[in-house]
Each structure stands twice: as C-alpha cells, then as structure tokens.
Design an enzyme around this catalytic site. Structure first.
Site, PDB file in Angstrom:
ATOM      1  N   HIS A 271       0.880  -1.138   0.063  1.00 19.17           N
ATOM      2  CA  HIS A 271       0.134  -0.077   0.043  1.00 19.17           C
ATOM      3  C   HIS A 271       1.065   1.299  -0.002  1.00 19.17           C
ATOM      4  CE1 HIS A 271      -3.878  -1.933   0.570  1.00 19.17           C
ATOM      5  NE2 HIS A 271      -3.432  -2.811   1.417  1.00 19.17           N
ATOM      6  N   ASP A 334      -0.693  -4.931   6.038  1.00 16.57           N
ATOM      7  CA  ASP A 334      -1.610  -5.888   5.411  1.00 16.57           C
ATOM      8  C   ASP A 334      -1.509  -5.813   4.004  1.00 16.57           C
ATOM      9  OD1 ASP A 334      -2.582  -2.999   5.161  1.00 16.57           O
ATOM     10  OD2 ASP A 334      -4.360  -3.657   4.502  1.00 16.57           O
ATOM     11  N   GLU A 335      -2.009  -6.924   3.248  1.00 18.47           N
ATOM     12  CA  GLU A 335      -2.220  -7.070   1.784  1.00 18.47           C
ATOM     13  C   GLU A 335      -0.869  -6.751   1.061  1.00 18.47           C
ATOM     14  OE1 GLU A 335      -6.753  -6.302   0.896  1.00 18.47           O
ATOM     15  OE2 GLU A 335      -5.641  -4.527   1.358  1.00 18.47           O
ATOM     16  N   SER A 336       0.401  -7.121   1.616  1.00 15.78           N
ATOM     17  CA  SER A 336       1.561  -6.982   1.038  1.00 15.78           C
ATOM     18  C   SER A 336       1.733  -8.109   0.040  1.00 15.78           C
ATOM     19  CB  SER A 336       2.704  -7.001   2.260  1.00 15.78           C
ATOM     20  OG  SER A 336       2.407  -5.777   2.887  1.00 15.78           O
TER      21      SER A 336
END
Length: 528
Positions: A271, A334-336
C-alpha cells in the site's frame, strides 16, 4: 337565586384544582425514563423519584480541577446552544442541596467510569477522572429532551431530566473507528465532524489511515515530495490533499478535548505506491511508478533490501511520533502480496523494533503475526482468524475489527448506493449482533484490547457519504465496545436506536434510515 354555600364550595374546588394544576404542570414537569434512550447501555440504571429541570436559575457546581472545569465548559456550551440558558458556575461542591454538581471521586470505578444521580433537586455526576465525567455528560445529554442536539436555540422546551441512578464504565478500554483519508481526502473540519459523531457515543480512538497507494496525506518535512507528489491525487483522479503537521496537531488537540486518542497509520511495506512515486530510490529498480487512482490492492512494496528504505521509515516515524501523544503507532502490514514472506518477516520485525526504540507501541493488521512479535505489540484482526490465534500464542493482544461484521464501508444491502460488498452485506442488525470475545476460538476477552470499526473510502468523497455509511451502525459498535454483554440484545437495542431519530435530524446527519429500526419521529421526550 344563587345558593351561596354551593357557590363557595364550587369556587373552593376550582381554586384547589388551579393550584394543583399550577404545581404539577407548569412548575413540576414530569419526564419519563422510558421515553429516553441511552446508547451505549449503562452497566446499571435504576429509576429514581422526581424530575430535575434546568432553568435560568440553575447553578452548576464544579470541583476545582482544571480538566473537569474544561469538561463542564463543554456541557455549559451545549445547554446554551440549544436552550439559550447560560448556566451559572461555581467551584464549591460541598453540601450542595440543589443544582448540578460535577465532582472527582476516588470511589468511582475505572478511568472512564462515572456515577450519575438525578432527583427533583439535584443532579450529581461523579467520576474518578475528567475523562469519566466527559463520558457521563454524554449520558446526561441523552437524558435531556432530544432538542438538546440542536445547534440553535429552541424555545418553549422544558429542559427536564428524569430521576435516575446510573453506574457505568466500559467493557473494553479501546473503542475506536478508523477513517481512510488516503483513497479520498477529507478536510480538517470533516475529520472534526467525525470526531464529534464518535464522542457522542463514548468511542475513544480515531485511527487515521494516512498513507496508501492513492495518496500520502501527512506532511513529512524531511521528505517533502511525499506531499508535493504523493498527495496530489486520489481515487478517480481528484486533486487529493494532505494535512500539514499543524493541521494534524489541530486534529489531535480537538480529539483530546473530547477524550479521543488519535492513532496514525503509515501503511507498509505494501500500500505504498504514493511514496514510491514520490521517491524513486525507495523502489528496487530506482524508477518511480505512475501515481495510482484505482482501487486494486497488493501490487506495491518498498524495496526491502535497500538501507535507504529504513532511513526513510525512521525519519517518517520520528516526525509522526513528535506530534502524536498516543502510545500507539500503526505500521500497517496488510495485503503485502508483492512482498515475499521471507522479506516481509524481517521487515516487520525491524520496523516494530524501530517504533519501540522511539518510545511507542506498534499496532499492525493481522498479517504481522508472521513476524516475531513483542508481547506489547497489538495485532488488529480483520480477516484471518488463524492470524489472530497465532498472535495470542505469541502473547500479543488483539484488536477486533472483523471485515464481515465491523467494516463500515460494506453496503447495508444489495441496492445501497455507496460502499463495497467483498466482505458481505452488513445491515444494522448484522453490525450489532455479535460478540468480540466469542468470534474467534482461542481469542477470549482477556486477549482483546478492544474493538474498532474501520471505514475505507474507495466510494466515499464527502462528509455526507461518510455519515450515510456510519450512522446508525457506529452506535452499535460503540455499544459493543462499551456495554456489558448482558446488557446487549437486538430487540431492545433497535427500539433505543429508533429514539435517536430526532437527534440525528437536529444534528443534520445524513443517516441511513434502515427499515429494520422502528424510528421514532415524534420527539415524544419533549415537554413544552
């Protein structure tokens, strides 16, 4: 010919009736506790005899405590705005027989606990801290007619409070919401408006999601291109925006006055496209990607192997910490998806240690449990139950934010004009009717630091959009965090919620009028 005896008796009866009417109606207005609606539900509520009325002659007695006096000032302002009554205040609280008393008492449980006693002559609010008194004032306002929510003077209202004894304190110490200003930027005044919505229902943490692929929203003086370039756009290609450090400090101070803690988030290592577009050296190939205005996730990552990455992160953390009183800093995680786990683990470990080095405690989304965490590190459960369970095994506390229950950006139903649905549809009942301590096996109340309801802003551009998605669901999350499990039940809650209709209207809130809620539009709590 008139019968004198009958005439005298008739007049005596009429005189007595008039006197009784004068005593019971205009001078002794009655207020029913059943007509009021308390959200969150207090620990204990007992009906008391009598009704207290705030008038021009009412005196507010406040202990000689600077913080408590400031809290009392906010109550005085609320009363003046809605009624035009300017309460007289004095510092003495000893042996008061009539009026309103705010006092500090060591006998009240917890930092945010309070006791409220109301009878015909006296309102007494006791708390161990000014924070507890502030929470109690929110209850006191809910015991007044709904017109107390008006920002303008409303005449011909009797400002009456039903007799009651309340003992109250929160179930969880962390009761928060997150606002995403990275996908779409929201002004300082819009953030303040959100803080006011939270404060009215005893929430005490605002998590600010300040950085993401679409925008970097906080000034970092040692890395100026973050806002020169990274803040210049948003989802859909709008002009974006950012908070100067002075703006941020203004938000922090405004929240502190309402006993709300600001927790900033710098999301990493994924992100991060806005940062990568601002400084090419943070990319492994040394090239800056294009600014991003879409909504896909998981494609960006800091270059884990470059030392400049950690110099950058430490500079950012130091500047953020310098203007953040909170004990916590949120490091994302998150969401790496484009960061290999073998790179992700040492990155999180190093950033975690960096935060501790500078005197703060890190919070991260539940994926950070893959790293070796210190016991004080908080893991925010949002998607993967195994991550929450593994965090507890490491000794970490968990912040509960399940996407399928608590994400405020999820649509109410399939025809909602705003929001997303990837985690499911969350109607008002679904958002309220769950228990954080039984949600994940092995994660009990002792493992939980609190509850947070995040609001992601892919589809939200204005404060009206925010309010539509947040109200009324935010009240349910406030009650989940504050009230005892035994006090919560959907069928009674929806009735209490319905009684807040006129308060929402008077505050000009653009709320969602769910058909699941029996909205009370009649303002029956007013006595004119």
């Amino acid at each position: 010919m008139i019968n004198i005896k009958k005439y005298i008796l008739l007049n005596a009866s009429l005189t007595l009736a008039i006197l009784l009417f004068a005593c019971t109606t205009p001078n002794k207005p009655q207020a029913s506790l059943e007509d009021r609606s308390l959200i969150p539900a207090p620990v204990s509520v007992e009906k008391n005899e009598g009704t207290f009325e705030i008038t021009e002659s009412t005196v507010l007695y406040v202990d000689n405590d600077a913080a408590l006096k400031a809290v009392a000032g906010s109550f005085v302002e609320t009363i003046a705005n809605a009624s035009g009554i300017k309460l007289k205040t004095t510092s003495s609280t000893d042996d008061v027989a009539s009026g309103i008393v705010f006092k500090i008492s060591s006998e009240v449980e917890g930092e945010e606990g309070y006791k409220l006693n109301v009878n015909e002559n006296l309102v007494t609010l006791s708390a161990s801290t000014a924070a507890g008194a502030y929470r109690g004032i929110q209850t006191l306002k809910q015991l007044l007619p709904s017109e107390i929510a008006s920002p303008e003077v409303i005449k011909n209202i009797r400002w009456v409070i039903p007799g009651v004894n309340i003992t109250d304190y929160p179930q969880y110490s962390y009761r928060g919401s997150m606002l995403d200003m990275s996908r779409h930027f929201f002004t300082v005044d819009e953030v303040k408006r959100y803080i006011d919505l939270m404060a009215a229902y005893k929430l005490n943490v605002l998590h600010m999601h300040l950085t993401d692929d679409q925008g970097w929203r906080i000034e970092i003086k040692s890395w100026p291109k973050l806002t020169e370039i990274g803040a210049s756009t948003e989802v859909g290609g709008g002009e974006g925006g950012f908070y100067t450090q002075e703006d941020y400090k203004e938000i922090v101070a405004y929240a502190q006055e309402r006993y709300i803690t600001i927790i900033p988030e710098i999301d990493m290592p994924g992100h991060t496209n806005a940062a990568l577009a601002s400084y090419p050296e943070l990319n492994c190939d040394g090239k800056a990607p294009e600014l991003y205005t879409g909504t896909e996730v998981g494609f960006s990552s800091f270059c884990i192997d470059k030392e400049i990455t950690y110099t950058f992160i430490e500079d950012v953390i130091k500047e953020i910490i310098a203007i953040t009183p909170s004990e916590y800093i949120h490091i994302g995680g998150d969401e790496s998806h484009s960061t290999e786990l073998e790179d992700y683990i040492p990155f999180v470990t190093r950033v975690q240690d960096m935060v501790y080095k500078h005197g703060k405690t890190p919070i991260g989304w539940d994926e950070i449990r893959h790293a070796e965490l210190k016991e004080s590190t908080v893991v925010q459960f949002w998607a993967n139950k195994e991550n929450a369970q593994e965090a507890v095994k490491q000794g970490s506390k968990v912040l509960i934010s399940p996407a399928s229950k608590a994400y405020l950006d999820m649509k109410y139903d399939s025809i909602s004009p705003l929001g997303l649905s990837w985690a499911g549809l969350i109607n008002v009942k679904t958002g309220y009717d769950w228990n954080p301590s039984t949600l994940v096996e092995g994660v009990g109340k002792d493992n939980i630091v609190g509850v947070e309801a995040p609001l992601w802003a892919e589809t939200l551009e204005t404060i009206d959009d925010i309010e539509y998605m947040v109200i009324p669901r935010l009240l349910g999350y406030a009650e989940i965090g504050w009230s005892q499990d035994s006090s919560r039940e959907w069928d009674t809650y929806k009735v209490r919620l319905g009684k807040h209709y006129n308060r929402f209207k008077l505050k000009n809130i653009n709320f969602y009028e769910s058909e699941m809620v029996p909205w009370d539009k009649a303002a029956k709590d007013s006595i004119q």
